[in-house]
Design a protein around this motif. Structure first.
Motif, PDB file in Angstrom:
ATOM      1  N   GLU A  62     -33.363  15.049  35.120  1.00 46.28           N
ATOM      2  CA  GLU A  62     -32.058  14.827  34.482  1.00 46.28           C
ATOM      3  C   GLU A  62     -31.404  13.560  34.996  1.00 46.28           C
ATOM      4  OE1 GLU A  62     -29.484  18.204  34.875  1.00 46.28           O
ATOM      5  OE2 GLU A  62     -30.622  19.351  33.409  1.00 46.28           O
ATOM      6  N   ARG A  63     -31.380  13.414  36.327  1.00 48.13           N
ATOM      7  CA  ARG A  63     -30.748  12.228  36.910  1.00 48.13           C
ATOM      8  C   ARG A  63     -31.133  12.106  38.381  1.00 48.13           C
ATOM      9  NH1 ARG A  63     -26.828  16.111  37.381  1.00 48.13           N
ATOM     10  NH2 ARG A  63     -25.507  16.049  39.225  1.00 48.13           N
ATOM     11  N   GLU A  69     -29.341  10.501  42.027  1.00 48.64           N
ATOM     12  CA  GLU A  69     -28.201   9.890  42.720  1.00 48.64           C
ATOM     13  C   GLU A  69     -28.737   9.230  43.983  1.00 48.64           C
ATOM     14  OE1 GLU A  69     -25.452  13.073  43.425  1.00 48.64           O
ATOM     15  OE2 GLU A  69     -24.922  13.235  41.303  1.00 48.64           O
TER      16      GLU A  69
END
Length: 123
Positions: free
Chosen positions: A4-5, A7
């Protein structure tokens, strides 16, 4: 595909010192498992590679250690990636991560060229 992502935490010089990957949920026996992998960089050498180790609290890939190395070749650069981890849902996580890594390889090849030389999973 399965991610999804991501960081990233950087130090004052802009180097990545930690990253967290948020994976899309995987269906398991009618339910779903959402994996989150927070890892700290233990070694990084520009144009050579990096080694990251999980930070406590990961879900899905407990005890993860990942190493990526870059090796110059006459045709360009060889990228090797190795990941080791424990999981209560080992077979499901292996299948899910296999999809994630296949997608990553396809995207790198589309962007930079090259080909997959070898690929395997083992328990």
């Amino acid at each position: 595909m399965g991610l999804e992502r991501v960081e990233v935490v950087q130090d004052a010089d802009g180097r990545c010192v930690e990253y967290t990957c948020y994976f899309k949920p995987v269906e398991i026996d009618g339910g779903s498992l959402s994996a989150v992998s927070r890892d700290a960089m233990n070694w990084y050498e520009p144009n050579r590679g990096y080694l990251s180790v999980e930070v406590e609290g990961n879900t899905g890939t407990e005890g993860a250690v990942a190493c990526t190395t870059l090796e110059p070749t006459p045709a360009g650069t060889r990228v090797d990636y190795h990941m080791s981890y424990d999981s209560e849902e080992l077979e499901t996580m292996k299948a899910h991560l296999d999809e994630v890594f296949r997608d990553m390889a396809d995207r790198l090849i589309a962007r930079l060229g090259g080909r997959v030389l070898d690929r395997y999973l083992e328990a």
